[in-house]
Motif scaffolding. Structure first.
Motif, PDB file in Angstrom:
ATOM      1  N   LEU A  12      -7.302 -14.497  -4.269  1.00  0.00           N
ATOM      2  CA  LEU A  12      -8.819 -13.481  -4.790  1.00  0.00           C
ATOM      3  C   LEU A  12      -8.754 -13.282  -3.059  1.00  0.00           C
ATOM      4  O   LEU A  12      -9.208 -12.061  -3.174  1.00  0.00           O
ATOM      5  CB  LEU A  12      -9.089 -13.822  -5.577  1.00  0.00           C
ATOM      6  CG  LEU A  12      -8.622 -13.907  -6.832  1.00  0.00           C
ATOM      7  CD1 LEU A  12      -9.454 -14.188  -7.668  1.00  0.00           C
ATOM      8  CD2 LEU A  12      -7.828 -13.117  -7.576  1.00  0.00           C
ATOM      9  N   SER A  13      -9.750 -14.273  -2.167  1.00  0.00           N
ATOM     10  CA  SER A  13     -10.177 -14.549  -1.051  1.00  0.00           C
ATOM     11  C   SER A  13      -9.769 -13.352  -0.230  1.00  0.00           C
ATOM     12  O   SER A  13     -10.286 -11.979   0.815  1.00  0.00           O
ATOM     13  CB  SER A  13     -10.455 -15.451  -0.668  1.00  0.00           C
ATOM     14  OG  SER A  13     -11.451 -15.251   0.537  1.00  0.00           O
ATOM     15  N   LEU A  14      -8.493 -14.075  -0.039  1.00  0.00           N
ATOM     16  CA  LEU A  14      -7.170 -13.114   0.944  1.00  0.00           C
ATOM     17  C   LEU A  14      -6.859 -11.248   0.766  1.00  0.00           C
ATOM     18  O   LEU A  14      -7.495 -10.208   1.461  1.00  0.00           O
ATOM     19  CB  LEU A  14      -6.299 -13.683   1.185  1.00  0.00           C
ATOM     20  CG  LEU A  14      -5.011 -13.400   1.778  1.00  0.00           C
ATOM     21  CD1 LEU A  14      -5.143 -12.462   3.359  1.00  0.00           C
ATOM     22  CD2 LEU A  14      -3.803 -13.876   1.826  1.00  0.00           C
ATOM     23  N   VAL A  15      -7.192 -11.033  -1.221  1.00  0.00           N
ATOM     24  CA  VAL A  15      -6.431  -9.987  -1.373  1.00  0.00           C
ATOM     25  C   VAL A  15      -8.080  -8.767  -1.100  1.00  0.00           C
ATOM     26  O   VAL A  15      -7.804  -7.808  -0.783  1.00  0.00           O
ATOM     27  CB  VAL A  15      -5.944 -10.082  -2.490  1.00  0.00           C
ATOM     28  CG1 VAL A  15      -5.331  -8.775  -3.016  1.00  0.00           C
ATOM     29  CG2 VAL A  15      -4.153 -10.729  -2.702  1.00  0.00           C
ATOM     30  N   VAL A  16      -8.998  -9.861  -1.581  1.00  0.00           N
ATOM     31  CA  VAL A  16     -10.292  -8.474  -1.180  1.00  0.00           C
ATOM     32  C   VAL A  16     -10.786  -8.555   0.086  1.00  0.00           C
ATOM     33  O   VAL A  16     -10.784  -7.016   0.754  1.00  0.00           O
ATOM     34  CB  VAL A  16     -11.402  -9.852  -2.301  1.00  0.00           C
ATOM     35  CG1 VAL A  16     -12.951  -9.517  -1.256  1.00  0.00           C
ATOM     36  CG2 VAL A  16     -11.354  -9.531  -3.186  1.00  0.00           C
ATOM     37  N   ASP A  17     -10.028  -9.295   1.218  1.00  0.00           N
ATOM     38  CA  ASP A  17     -10.228  -9.532   2.599  1.00  0.00           C
ATOM     39  C   ASP A  17      -9.641  -7.579   3.308  1.00  0.00           C
ATOM     40  O   ASP A  17      -9.358  -7.063   3.421  1.00  0.00           O
ATOM     41  CB  ASP A  17      -9.629  -9.947   3.139  1.00  0.00           C
ATOM     42  CG  ASP A  17     -11.050 -11.221   3.605  1.00  0.00           C
ATOM     43  OD1 ASP A  17     -12.397 -10.393   3.388  1.00  0.00           O
ATOM     44  OD2 ASP A  17     -11.130 -12.463   4.124  1.00  0.00           O
ATOM     45  N   THR A  18      -8.483  -7.977   2.776  1.00  0.00           N
ATOM     46  CA  THR A  18      -6.926  -7.098   2.695  1.00  0.00           C
ATOM     47  C   THR A  18      -7.325  -5.383   2.404  1.00  0.00           C
ATOM     48  O   THR A  18      -7.609  -4.560   3.222  1.00  0.00           O
ATOM     49  CB  THR A  18      -5.680  -7.128   2.233  1.00  0.00           C
ATOM     50  OG1 THR A  18      -5.414  -8.618   2.895  1.00  0.00           O
ATOM     51  CG2 THR A  18      -4.777  -6.510   3.072  1.00  0.00           C
ATOM     52  N   VAL A  19      -7.757  -5.667   1.168  1.00  0.00           N
ATOM     53  CA  VAL A  19      -8.152  -4.357   0.327  1.00  0.00           C
ATOM     54  C   VAL A  19      -9.267  -3.819   1.362  1.00  0.00           C
ATOM     55  O   VAL A  19      -9.343  -2.722   1.488  1.00  0.00           O
ATOM     56  CB  VAL A  19      -8.745  -4.502  -0.859  1.00  0.00           C
ATOM     57  CG1 VAL A  19      -8.787  -3.282  -1.509  1.00  0.00           C
ATOM     58  CG2 VAL A  19      -6.712  -5.131  -1.868  1.00  0.00           C
ATOM     59  N   HIS A  20     -10.240  -4.608   1.753  1.00  0.00           N
ATOM     60  CA  HIS A  20     -10.995  -4.661   2.401  1.00  0.00           C
ATOM     61  C   HIS A  20     -10.879  -3.738   3.331  1.00  0.00           C
ATOM     62  O   HIS A  20     -11.598  -2.422   4.027  1.00  0.00           O
ATOM     63  CB  HIS A  20     -11.756  -5.095   2.567  1.00  0.00           C
ATOM     64  CG  HIS A  20     -13.795  -5.154   3.359  1.00  0.00           C
ATOM     65  ND1 HIS A  20     -13.961  -5.207   4.356  1.00  0.00           N
ATOM     66  CD2 HIS A  20     -14.425  -4.200   2.656  1.00  0.00           C
ATOM     67  CE1 HIS A  20     -15.427  -4.595   4.652  1.00  0.00           C
ATOM     68  NE2 HIS A  20     -15.543  -3.843   3.449  1.00  0.00           N
ATOM     69  N   GLN A  21      -9.940  -3.822   4.355  1.00  0.00           N
ATOM     70  CA  GLN A  21      -9.781  -3.446   5.763  1.00  0.00           C
ATOM     71  C   GLN A  21      -8.576  -2.663   4.914  1.00  0.00           C
ATOM     72  O   GLN A  21      -8.951  -1.173   6.120  1.00  0.00           O
ATOM     73  CB  GLN A  21      -8.620  -4.654   6.366  1.00  0.00           C
ATOM     74  CG  GLN A  21      -9.491  -5.822   6.025  1.00  0.00           C
ATOM     75  CD  GLN A  21      -8.590  -6.778   7.661  1.00  0.00           C
ATOM     76  OE1 GLN A  21      -7.401  -6.520   7.753  1.00  0.00           O
ATOM     77  NE2 GLN A  21      -8.965  -7.835   7.383  1.00  0.00           N
ATOM     78  N   LEU A  22      -7.615  -2.408   4.587  1.00  0.00           N
ATOM     79  CA  LEU A  22      -6.811  -0.934   4.099  1.00  0.00           C
ATOM     80  C   LEU A  22      -7.617  -0.015   3.844  1.00  0.00           C
ATOM     81  O   LEU A  22      -7.575   1.135   4.184  1.00  0.00           O
ATOM     82  CB  LEU A  22      -5.648  -1.164   3.171  1.00  0.00           C
ATOM     83  CG  LEU A  22      -4.526  -2.329   3.500  1.00  0.00           C
ATOM     84  CD1 LEU A  22      -4.271  -2.585   2.201  1.00  0.00           C
ATOM     85  CD2 LEU A  22      -3.993  -2.041   4.756  1.00  0.00           C
ATOM     86  N   THR A  23      -8.059   0.167   2.843  1.00  0.00           N
ATOM     87  CA  THR A  23      -9.417   0.967   2.472  1.00  0.00           C
ATOM     88  C   THR A  23     -10.210   1.953   3.286  1.00  0.00           C
ATOM     89  O   THR A  23     -11.244   3.331   2.630  1.00  0.00           O
ATOM     90  CB  THR A  23      -9.511   0.863   1.202  1.00  0.00           C
ATOM     91  OG1 THR A  23     -10.220   0.100   0.307  1.00  0.00           O
ATOM     92  CG2 THR A  23      -8.127   0.768   0.206  1.00  0.00           C
ATOM     93  N   GLY A  24     -11.723   0.562   3.637  1.00  0.00           N
ATOM     94  CA  GLY A  24     -12.422   0.903   4.314  1.00  0.00           C
ATOM     95  C   GLY A  24     -13.871   1.390   3.039  1.00  0.00           C
ATOM     96  O   GLY A  24     -14.532   2.227   3.510  1.00  0.00           O
ATOM     97  N   PHE A  25     -14.119   0.545   2.101  1.00  0.00           N
ATOM     98  CA  PHE A  25     -14.760   1.042   1.470  1.00  0.00           C
ATOM     99  C   PHE A  25     -15.682  -0.324   1.524  1.00  0.00           C
ATOM    100  O   PHE A  25     -15.308  -1.661   1.856  1.00  0.00           O
ATOM    101  CB  PHE A  25     -13.856   0.490   0.073  1.00  0.00           C
ATOM    102  CG  PHE A  25     -13.571   1.681  -1.410  1.00  0.00           C
ATOM    103  CD1 PHE A  25     -14.315   1.639  -2.276  1.00  0.00           C
ATOM    104  CD2 PHE A  25     -12.174   1.672  -1.430  1.00  0.00           C
ATOM    105  CE1 PHE A  25     -13.807   3.002  -2.635  1.00  0.00           C
ATOM    106  CE2 PHE A  25     -11.354   2.158  -1.741  1.00  0.00           C
ATOM    107  CZ  PHE A  25     -11.827   2.948  -2.910  1.00  0.00           C
TER     108      PHE A  25
END
Length: 729
Positions: free
Chosen positions: A150-163
């Motif tokens: 979950l921590s890795l996916v949160v990091d990745t989505v944060h980088q991909l989307t810019g939220f």
């Protein structure tokens, strides 16, 4: 008239048919058989230009500026069998009227739905996002825990989307959700560790999150655009799978109260159930390209697959640990002196195996407590179980309201219990206890934080939402799951089998002992008694030493005979044979007087005060009644204070004969009262005045009383220990 949506009726809000779309795109629906336009969003012409088809128009080659890719995509999806295209959107990048769009097409029943979502990002940027997503998927395979995933996916989505904020929720048994991972802009308040009630995601929204796993709200403050319908008789358009579907006003208010300008949610679905969710928040409007969103969606699907594998692995590990604990328990029970001691030594591991905060082992008057539950609370719950749940194999409850009224205030924060009875004879219980949920949850972030509330009040804020969750789960613990109840059943079965094996060995030893007592000892004792009498008669007159020796031998052999008789009686009772009783008309007053004379002769110097009528008729077994009186008087003489008399009273109350035997002594320890009438009961310390006793007198007395359809009870009145017998005449 359209009903206003409120918090009271939001559970039934038809959010899948809002009749509105978000304004950053346009929607056009075609009749699948004729490809004529059945409905379109009011902004279609403004976004797509003059060549967009109008209501009722049939799709023509000149529509959409004649763009071949648009027409090919529409015909491809429409011509494919509906089973293959319904609910499965097809996406292409197109340019219409000088604007770049993500065209998303899918079938819904008899209609073909085309959504044109305007895009600002370049193709190169989208490709870069896809590469980052691919790398993240490769890293997911190497994570060894759910938290790491979950921590890795949160990091990745944060980088991909810019939220500004990306959170991972994990839902629990009651669909409430914990924020278990978070990445945020440093200026934002942390939400990590917070819990929200299931009502934050109503049932119909939860259904949509399962079937349409990604949802973007590009601008919380935008005004939705209405769908214009050509035929008023058409049913509302089911927009469950539409990317542009407008948003519930209640959810919009919630986001605005939090200062959110845009949001995106990505579902984590496992075995058809919403297991978790990635929630993204931005302080201003933010439109994430469709391709980037799809990369995030695929990332979530890979995450779900890995989570499912880890959950299966955890379940297998728990099953293995449970089997190991069960084996340790059985080995300990079979080799220990008693089941109580064996279970007490494993109370900590048992509590951990059941994810309980406390474990209680109870048997007869003994109680072992592991954990923070008060001793008084544990004892009270066990007593209630022994009376109210004695016939139940497994008892589970997780709500304070399920407890009897007298226990509810005593239990305090403890309101979840799982109990199994492992010994019916000695009232043996294994009890696992859980605290109420609000005692085991930490509030993350800043609970004193002030939030702006909308027209529907503070309910739609993080703090208000948490307060609602506390109200929802107050006085409830985490329920006991099916695997835990199954494990409890396995433990109970194993304990019963171990108890049966031990009882078989005990029965064999007891049978051999009874044979020795009944035959091999009684005959020699009889011979010793007769020899003592002959010795007394044959001695010269005046030989006081010889007389005392003969009396001592005869007294000792008589006491041994009584002990053997008690053991035989107790054995018959425990084997279920019962006492042999031959009831006849008798005078209990006369029998009592004779019994008191014998007691005074057997124990010179004893003080007995008798209050009884001259005559009192009843129906009973004279020998057993004499045995009853002898046991009670002997018990009073042994346990009374030296120099104080034994008081015996006989009277008639209606059609009931009442016998009271009292001695001056302190009250019996409350912990020992429940087993006063048990056979071979344990003592805290030896009785110096009854060293040869086996603890069977009261047990046999109770059996005699029951065989006469009566009752026997203990009380302590005015410094007197009193045993009261009531037998119908």
């Amino acid at each position: 008239m359209t009903q206003t949506v409120t918090l009271e009726n939001c559970e039934s809000e038809p959010i899948h048919i809002p009749g509105l779309v978000q304004p950053h795109g346009a929607l056009i629906a075609f009749d699948a058989s004729t490809l004529s336009v059945t409905r379109l969003s009011a902004n279609a012409a403004a976004l797509l230009g003059a060549t967009a088809p109008a209501l009722g128009e049939r799709l023509a080659p000149t529509h959409f500026m004649g763009d071949a890719l648009v027409h090919e995509t529409l015909h491809e999806v429409n011509d494919t069998p509906i089973a293959a295209t319904e609910h499965s959107p097809v996406n292409v990048e197109v340019e219409v009227a000088g604007r770049l769009f993500d065209l998303v097409v899918h079938r819904m029943g008899y209609e073909l739905i085309a959504e044109f979502e305007e895009r600002s990002a370049s193709a190169d940027a989208v490709s870069d996002f896809a590469l980052k997503a691919h790398r993240a998927m490769d890293r997911l395979k190497r994570q060894g825990s759910i938290d790491a995933l979950l921590s890795l996916v949160v990091d990745t989505v944060h980088q991909l989307t810019g939220f500004d904020r990306v959170m991972a929720y994990r839902f629990r048994h009651d669909d409430s959700g914990d924020v278990v991972a978070e990445r945020r802009h440093e200026s934002l308040e942390p939400f990590l560790g917070r819990r929200y009630p299931a009502s934050d995601i109503p049932a119909q929204a939860r259904r949509l999150y399962v079937i349409n796993t990604l949802r973007l709200i590009a601008d919380v403050h935008s005004v939705p655009v209405a769908l214009v319908v050509g035929d008023p008789g058409l049913p509302p358009l089911d927009m469950s799978y539409c990317t542009l579907r407008s948003v519930s006003p209640i959810h919009i208010e919630y986001l605005r109260n939090m200062g959110v300008g845009a949001s995106m949610s990505i579902s984590i679905v496992i075995n058809g159930r919403l297991w978790g969710m990635l929630a993204c928040h931005h302080r201003t409007a933010l439109q994430v390209p469709y391709a980037v969103r799809m990369a995030c969606d695929v990332l979530a699907q890979v995450l779900a697959s890995n989570v499912q594998s880890l959950l299966s692995r955890e379940q297998a590990a728990r099953a293995s640990d449970a089997a190991s604990l069960r084996a340790r328990m059985i080995e300990s029970v079979l080799h220990a002196e008693d089941t109580f001691g064996a279970l007490a030594s494993l109370a900590g591991p048992l509590a951990a195996a059941f994810e309980a905060q406390a474990a209680v082992i109870a048997e007869q008057s003994r109680l072992h407590v592991e954990g923070e539950i008060p001793h008084e609370t544990a004892a009270a719950v066990v007593q209630w179980l022994a009376v109210a749940k004695a016939s139940d194999e497994i008892v589970t409850l997780h709500e304070r309201a399920s407890l009897p009224e007298h226990l509810q205030p005593l239990c305090g924060v403890w309101c979840g219990f799982l109990a199994l009875r492992f010994d019916a004879i000695d009232n043996g219980w294994l009890l696992l206890a859980r605290k109420e949920q609000i005692e085991t949850i930490n509030w993350g972030g800043k609970p004193e934080k002030h939030y702006v509330s909308g027209p529907l009040g503070p309910r739609l804020t993080p703090r208000g939402s948490f307060d609602i969750w506390k109200q929802t789960v107050s006085d409830t613990s985490v329920p006991w799951g099916a695997p835990e109840v199954e494990f409890a059943g396995q433990l109970r079965d194993e304990l019963i089998r171990a108890s049966a094996a031990r009882n078989a060995e005990t029965y064999k030893a007891r049978t051999e002992l009874i044979a020795v007592l009944g035959h091999d000892l009684r005959d020699p004792l009889q011979s010793i008694s007769m020899a003592a009498k002959l010795l007394e008669r044959s001695l010269p007159e005046g030989n006081t030493v010889g007389e005392r020796l003969g009396q001592r031998i005869q007294s000792s052999s008589s006491r041994m005979g009584r002990l053997i008789g008690q053991v035989l009686d107790a054995s018959r009772l425990q084997s279920g044979q019962g006492l042999q009783v031959q009831a006849v008309p008798m005078d209990i007053a006369r029998l009592l007087e004779d019994a008191m004379d014998e007691a005074l002769m057997a124990y010179p110097g004893s003080q007995i005060e008798l209050q009884a009528p001259k005559s009192l008729a009843m129906v009973g077994d004279p020998d057993r009644m004499a045995q009853l009186i002898g046991n009670l008087v002997s018990n009073a003489r042994h346990h009374g204070l030296p120099g104080e008399p034994v008081r015996v009273a006989l009277e008639q109350e209606g059609n009931v004969v009442v016998l009271r035997v009292a001695n001056t002594a302190p009250a019996i320890d409350a912990a020992l009262v429940p087993e006063l009438f048990s056979a071979f009961k344990r003592r805290i310390g030896p009785n110096e005045r009854n060293k040869s006793g086996l603890g069977l007198g009261l047990h046999i007395a109770q059996a005699i009383v029951k065989s006469h359809n009566g009752s026997i009870a203990y009380s302590h009145v005015d410094g007197q220990v009193v045993f009261t017998v009531r037998i119908p005449q």
